[in-house]
Design a protein around this motif. Structure first.
Motif, short mmCIF file in Angstrom:
data_model
loop_
_atom_site.label_atom_id
_atom_site.label_comp_id
_atom_site.label_asym_id
_atom_site.label_seq_id
_atom_site.Cartn_x
_atom_site.Cartn_y
_atom_site.Cartn_z
N ALA A 1 3.85 7.87 -9.25
CA ALA A 1 3.10 7.68 -8.01
C ALA A 1 2.71 9.04 -7.43
O ALA A 1 3.43 10.03 -7.61
CB ALA A 1 3.94 6.91 -7.00
N PRO A 2 1.59 9.11 -6.72
CA PRO A 2 1.24 10.37 -6.06
C PRO A 2 2.35 10.78 -5.10
O PRO A 2 2.85 9.97 -4.32
CB PRO A 2 -0.06 10.05 -5.33
CG PRO A 2 -0.16 8.56 -5.30
CD PRO A 2 0.60 8.05 -6.47
N ARG A 3 2.76 12.04 -5.19
CA ARG A 3 3.95 12.50 -4.47
C ARG A 3 3.75 12.56 -2.96
O ARG A 3 4.73 12.55 -2.20
CB ARG A 3 4.38 13.88 -4.99
CG ARG A 3 4.76 13.90 -6.47
CD ARG A 3 5.73 12.81 -6.84
NE ARG A 3 6.19 12.90 -8.22
CZ ARG A 3 6.53 11.87 -8.96
NH1 ARG A 3 6.43 10.64 -8.46
NH2 ARG A 3 6.96 12.03 -10.19
N ASP A 4 2.50 12.60 -2.51
CA ASP A 4 2.27 12.63 -1.07
C ASP A 4 2.20 11.24 -0.45
O ASP A 4 1.95 11.09 0.73
CB ASP A 4 0.99 13.42 -0.74
CG ASP A 4 -0.25 12.84 -1.41
OD1 ASP A 4 -0.16 11.75 -2.02
OD2 ASP A 4 -1.31 13.49 -1.34
N GLY A 5 2.44 10.21 -1.28
CA GLY A 5 2.49 8.85 -0.76
C GLY A 5 1.14 8.24 -0.44
O GLY A 5 1.08 7.15 0.13
N ARG A 6 0.07 8.91 -0.80
CA ARG A 6 -1.25 8.40 -0.46
C ARG A 6 -1.55 7.09 -1.17
O ARG A 6 -0.99 6.78 -2.22
CB ARG A 6 -2.33 9.43 -0.79
CG ARG A 6 -2.62 9.57 -2.27
CD ARG A 6 -3.74 10.55 -2.54
NE ARG A 6 -3.37 11.92 -2.19
CZ ARG A 6 -4.22 12.94 -2.21
NH1 ARG A 6 -5.49 12.73 -2.55
NH2 ARG A 6 -3.81 14.16 -1.91
N THR A 7 -2.44 6.31 -0.59
CA THR A 7 -2.95 5.12 -1.24
C THR A 7 -4.38 5.39 -1.68
O THR A 7 -5.03 6.31 -1.21
CB THR A 7 -2.90 3.91 -0.29
OG1 THR A 7 -3.69 4.19 0.88
CG2 THR A 7 -1.47 3.59 0.11
N GLY A 8 -4.86 4.54 -2.59
CA GLY A 8 -6.21 4.72 -3.09
C GLY A 8 -6.36 5.93 -3.99
O GLY A 8 -7.47 6.47 -4.16
N ALA A 9 -5.25 6.36 -4.61
CA ALA A 9 -5.30 7.54 -5.49
C ALA A 9 -5.94 7.16 -6.82
O ALA A 9 -5.65 6.10 -7.39
CB ALA A 9 -3.89 8.08 -5.74
N PRO A 10 -6.80 8.01 -7.36
CA PRO A 10 -7.34 7.75 -8.70
C PRO A 10 -6.23 7.77 -9.73
O PRO A 10 -5.21 8.44 -9.57
CB PRO A 10 -8.34 8.89 -8.91
CG PRO A 10 -7.92 9.95 -7.96
CD PRO A 10 -7.30 9.28 -6.79
N LEU A 11 -6.44 7.03 -10.81
CA LEU A 11 -5.43 6.89 -11.85
C LEU A 11 -5.82 7.71 -13.08
O LEU A 11 -6.90 7.51 -13.65
CB LEU A 11 -5.28 5.42 -12.25
CG LEU A 11 -4.29 5.11 -13.38
CD1 LEU A 11 -2.86 5.41 -12.94
CD2 LEU A 11 -4.42 3.65 -13.81
#
Length: 330
Positions: free
Chosen positions: A49-59
């Motif tokens: 998972a993105p470490r900054d906890g963001r949502t909508g991160a590209p995969l």
């Protein structure tokens, strides 16, 4: 190391050894989640998972290298997966079936490791079965395991043999009619970032990349990869490079990114100028083939960089990789 025309001197080999040691010195990074896309133990994906906890991160779908051979698995690129997660990406680190000494034969008459001291490269057709299955199930898997990932923004990336698989995965809609992996339409990808990929089989075979791994991947013998001298096939087609063997030539038409063009998928390649494992001529041949098909492929050549810094989070080259991914993902 490889044996190819203009073989590297001792300084180049020492550089490569140091870069390899640095890349493999990082401890493996445990994933946040692991999910299966099939029944075989190698049919799994590690999710970060993105470490900054963001949502909508590209995969980023990451395909590891290692000449399609079993001693190399996804663990060695887990530090890269973590590096990208710290850059705000969601990452899917894919495992797939690779070649090993346990393979009884790739086809009749081709014994494991023939002409090579190491394990046979790849499993035909399982290596390709797995990559196709992983990509086909990825949107559903990622949505379940990483709810914060935006599966509408998928970029496929891979290093070395994994770079080959990344390019191949983006070209499945241009596979020959009747191919079991052919898609009816282009895959839903934002693009591909291939890192020092084995992108053009004719050139790779001509340069003896990875000890005949390309020919082994296609079911041939590493000791008989060429119909003539190495230099004679450069710039030729994969069929001539593979010595005219009917089975390997037929399989190359289904597996060689250099003939699966144009794709219509945004594609970028990053390659080190000093790479002696997969020389940059392999990527340059792919870029040239793409241009002949009417397609532009971005090629970033990094001076003073060899094969392994592209997956080494402690190397400056890794930041270039992240930027290339960001340009396609965002």
């Amino acid at each position: 190391m490889t044996d190819f025309p203009g073989s590297p001197d001792s300084a180049a080999r020492e550089r490569d050894a140091a870069e390899s040691a640095s890349a493999f010195a990082h401890p493996a990074v445990a994933p946040d989640r692991t999910a299966a896309y099939g029944d075989h133990p190698d049919q799994v994906v590690d999710f970060y998972a993105p470490r900054d906890g963001r949502t909508g991160a590209p995969l980023v779908v990451l395909l590891h290298g290692g000449a399609w051979r079993s001693p190399y698995d996804r663990a060695h690129v887990s530090p890269l997966a973590d590096f990208l997660a710290r850059r705000g990406f969601a990452v899917a680190n894919v495992e797939y079936r690779r070649g090993g000494d346990d393979i009884p034969r790739q086809r009749d008459g081709a014994e494991p490791g023939a002409g090579s001291a190491g394990p046979v490269a790849g499993r035909w057709p399982e290596t390709f079965d797995d990559v196709a299955a992983a990509l086909d199930t990825m949107p559903a898997l990622a949505s379940r395991e990483l709810p914060g990932a935006d599966v509408r923004r998928i970029v496929v990336s891979g290093h070395s043999a994994g770079g080959h698989l990344a390019l191949w995965a983006a070209a499945r809609h241009v596979l020959p009619e009747g191919s079991p992996w052919r898609l009816p339409a282009p895959p839903s990808l934002r693009g591909v970032v291939a890192l020092a990929p084995i992108a053009d089989f004719a050139t790779a075979v001509g340069l003896g990349v990875c000890g005949g791994a390309v020919t082994q991947l296609l079911g041939g013998e590493a000791g008989s990869v060429l119909g003539g001298d190495a230099g004679s096939v450069l710039g030729g087609d994969a069929g001539s490079a593979l010595g005219g063997d009917a089975v390997t030539v037929e399989r190359a038409a289904h597996a060689d990114p250099g003939v699966l063009l144009p794709t219509g998928i945004a594609t970028a390649i990053v390659h080190g100028v000093e790479d002696i494992v997969v020389p940059p001529a392999v990527s340059e041949a792919y870029v040239d083939a793409a241009a002949r098909s009417g397609e532009t492929v971005g090629l970033t050549l990094l001076g003073g960089v060899g094969h392994f810094p592209l997956i080494d989070p402690s190397a400056d080259a890794c930041a270039v990789v992240a930027e290339e991914l960001a340009q396609l993902a965002w």
